[in-house]
Structures are given as C-alpha cells and as structure tokens.
Design a protein around this motif. Structure first.
Motif, PDB file in Angstrom:
ATOM      1  N   LEU A  15       0.825  -1.203   0.000  1.00  0.00           N
ATOM      2  CA  LEU A  15       0.000   0.000   0.000  1.00  0.00           C
ATOM      3  C   LEU A  15       0.864   1.259   0.000  1.00  0.00           C
ATOM      4  O   LEU A  15       0.565   2.220  -0.728  1.00  0.00           O
ATOM      5  CB  LEU A  15      -0.933  -0.013   1.215  1.00  0.00           C
ATOM      6  CG  LEU A  15      -2.059   0.995   1.221  1.00  0.00           C
ATOM      7  CD1 LEU A  15      -2.978   0.794   0.021  1.00  0.00           C
ATOM      8  CD2 LEU A  15      -2.841   0.875   2.520  1.00  0.00           C
ATOM      9  N   GLY A  16       1.953   1.254   0.777  1.00  0.00           N
ATOM     10  CA  GLY A  16       2.860   2.412   0.793  1.00  0.00           C
ATOM     11  C   GLY A  16       3.511   2.638  -0.549  1.00  0.00           C
ATOM     12  O   GLY A  16       3.628   3.778  -1.002  1.00  0.00           O
ATOM     13  N   SER A  17       3.921   1.583  -1.223  1.00  0.00           N
ATOM     14  CA  SER A  17       4.531   1.737  -2.546  1.00  0.00           C
ATOM     15  C   SER A  17       3.506   2.137  -3.595  1.00  0.00           C
ATOM     16  O   SER A  17       3.819   2.858  -4.530  1.00  0.00           O
ATOM     17  CB  SER A  17       5.244   0.451  -2.968  1.00  0.00           C
ATOM     18  OG  SER A  17       4.306  -0.564  -3.250  1.00  0.00           O
ATOM     19  N   LEU A  18       2.272   1.703  -3.432  1.00  0.00           N
ATOM     20  CA  LEU A  18       1.210   2.053  -4.372  1.00  0.00           C
ATOM     21  C   LEU A  18       0.840   3.533  -4.256  1.00  0.00           C
ATOM     22  O   LEU A  18       0.658   4.215  -5.268  1.00  0.00           O
ATOM     23  CB  LEU A  18      -0.021   1.182  -4.103  1.00  0.00           C
ATOM     24  CG  LEU A  18      -1.199   1.336  -5.050  1.00  0.00           C
ATOM     25  CD1 LEU A  18      -0.834   0.775  -6.425  1.00  0.00           C
ATOM     26  CD2 LEU A  18      -2.406   0.607  -4.500  1.00  0.00           C
ATOM     27  N   LEU A  19       0.757   4.034  -3.027  1.00  0.00           N
ATOM     28  CA  LEU A  19       0.347   5.421  -2.805  1.00  0.00           C
ATOM     29  C   LEU A  19       1.456   6.416  -3.125  1.00  0.00           C
ATOM     30  O   LEU A  19       1.194   7.465  -3.714  1.00  0.00           O
ATOM     31  CB  LEU A  19      -0.115   5.616  -1.363  1.00  0.00           C
ATOM     32  CG  LEU A  19      -1.386   4.869  -0.971  1.00  0.00           C
ATOM     33  CD1 LEU A  19      -1.677   5.072   0.504  1.00  0.00           C
ATOM     34  CD2 LEU A  19      -2.567   5.330  -1.811  1.00  0.00           C
ATOM     35  N   GLU A  20       2.691   6.128  -2.730  1.00  0.00           N
ATOM     36  CA  GLU A  20       3.783   7.081  -2.884  1.00  0.00           C
ATOM     37  C   GLU A  20       4.802   6.634  -3.913  1.00  0.00           C
ATOM     38  O   GLU A  20       5.312   7.454  -4.667  1.00  0.00           O
ATOM     39  CB  GLU A  20       4.443   7.324  -1.520  1.00  0.00           C
ATOM     40  CG  GLU A  20       5.595   8.277  -1.511  1.00  0.00           C
ATOM     41  CD  GLU A  20       5.210   9.714  -1.828  1.00  0.00           C
ATOM     42  OE1 GLU A  20       6.037  10.427  -2.425  1.00  0.00           O
ATOM     43  OE2 GLU A  20       4.090  10.112  -1.502  1.00  0.00           O
ATOM     44  N   GLY A  21       5.158   5.373  -3.884  1.00  0.00           N
ATOM     45  CA  GLY A  21       6.110   4.849  -4.852  1.00  0.00           C
ATOM     46  C   GLY A  21       7.555   4.914  -4.419  1.00  0.00           C
ATOM     47  O   GLY A  21       8.422   4.413  -5.120  1.00  0.00           O
ATOM     48  N   SER A  22       7.862   5.517  -3.299  1.00  0.00           N
ATOM     49  CA  SER A  22       9.253   5.619  -2.862  1.00  0.00           C
ATOM     50  C   SER A  22       9.586   4.501  -1.864  1.00  0.00           C
ATOM     51  O   SER A  22       8.698   3.865  -1.300  1.00  0.00           O
ATOM     52  CB  SER A  22       9.507   6.977  -2.211  1.00  0.00           C
ATOM     53  OG  SER A  22       8.810   7.073  -0.987  1.00  0.00           O
ATOM     54  N   ASP A  23      10.881   4.298  -1.670  1.00  0.00           N
ATOM     55  CA  ASP A  23      11.321   3.282  -0.711  1.00  0.00           C
ATOM     56  C   ASP A  23      10.910   3.655   0.710  1.00  0.00           C
ATOM     57  O   ASP A  23      10.559   2.788   1.505  1.00  0.00           O
ATOM     58  CB  ASP A  23      12.838   3.109  -0.774  1.00  0.00           C
ATOM     59  CG  ASP A  23      13.292   2.433  -2.057  1.00  0.00           C
ATOM     60  OD1 ASP A  23      12.437   1.818  -2.739  1.00  0.00           O
ATOM     61  OD2 ASP A  23      14.492   2.513  -2.373  1.00  0.00           O
ATOM     62  N   GLY A  24      10.971   4.934   1.037  1.00  0.00           N
ATOM     63  CA  GLY A  24      10.593   5.390   2.370  1.00  0.00           C
ATOM     64  C   GLY A  24       9.122   5.123   2.661  1.00  0.00           C
ATOM     65  O   GLY A  24       8.764   4.682   3.761  1.00  0.00           O
TER      66      GLY A  24
END
Length: 151
Positions: free
Chosen positions: A96-105
């Motif tokens: 979900l974090g990579s889907l929303l923002e796309g960054s490693d952080g």
C-alpha cells in the motif's frame, strides 16, 4: 486427557499464593525425535533454566517434577494470530505504501504501519476473546526429584 498436548518438563522451585514458580529444562524438546541433530536443542544446551509462574491446581510443592502442557489446537490458532497475521499485514502495508507514494521510504513506513496495526488488532482480539490464548496446565509427575539443578 483427550486433547493432544505439547508438553515440557520442569521442576517446581517454590509455591507462593496459589502460584508455582517452575524451572523449565533448557535441553530443547524431544517430541519430534530429531534428538542431537536439532539446532534448537543445541542452542538451548547449557543455558540457565527458564522460570515460569503458573497457577497451581492440586497438591504441588517445591521439588516436584511436573509437565507443563499446552493444548495443540489453541496453540496453532494463537501462532497464526501472533505470527502470520502481522507478517501479511506488514506485506500489505508495504504494498500500500509503494502504491500510494512509490518511494522506498513510503514502502518502509507502510510496512511498519501495517505491522503495528496488526499487533494492535491481535491484542484487541485476544482481549475480547481470552480463550484464544492457550492456558498452560501444570501436571505433577513425581515428588522431590532432582532431574536438573535449581536456579
């Protein structure tokens, strides 16, 4: 006992206020038959005994050899809730974090958030349904045994 139990030996150190302090052997388990080739058994060898505080149900006194039994069925369910659910929640949070923002952080923060939310949900579920946690049973074997040294 009709239900299958996972059992581990221990020695009662003392009994205080309806609770027994039990020193558990640290030689590893012997239930799977792997014996000396088991890595867990090798790591446990030579370590000090683990002390557990358990409710006493019967005539148990210091020096008694006991078995600590956990019902297999409830242990499986609590292991799923404690290990598998947080792991999947962490993966879902990372996705979900990579889907929303796309960054490693964002992926790392999503994984941490998913894990923490899963732990909070597991704690809430266990609080609402305390029967999910397996209750250990103290099973007396014999009186005044010196199977392993007291801590």
């Amino acid at each position: 006992m009709s239900a299958k139990m996972i059992e581990h030996r221990g020695i009662v150190q003392r009994v205080e206020g309806g609770k027994a302090i039990v020193a558990m052997e640290t030689a590893g388990c012997s239930s799977c038959g792997q014996g000396s080739s088991c890595g867990i058994g090798k790591m446990a060898g030579g370590r000090p005994a683990t002390l557990l505080t358990l409710p006493v149900g019967g005539d148990v006194k210091a020096g008694d050899l006991v078995l600590i039994g956990l019902p297999e069925s409830k242990l499986t369910l609590s292991a799923l809730l404690g290990y598998l659910f947080p792991a999947f929640a962490m993966l879902f949070g990372a996705w979900l974090g990579s889907l929303l923002e796309g960054s490693d952080g964002a992926t790392a923060l999503g994984a941490i958030a998913g894990f923490l939310v899963a732990l909070a949900i597991a704690r809430l579920v266990i609080g609402l349904a305390p029967g999910l946690l397996p209750a250990p049973q103290l099973i007396p074997l014999s009186n005044h045994s010196n199977a392993f040294p007291k801590e």
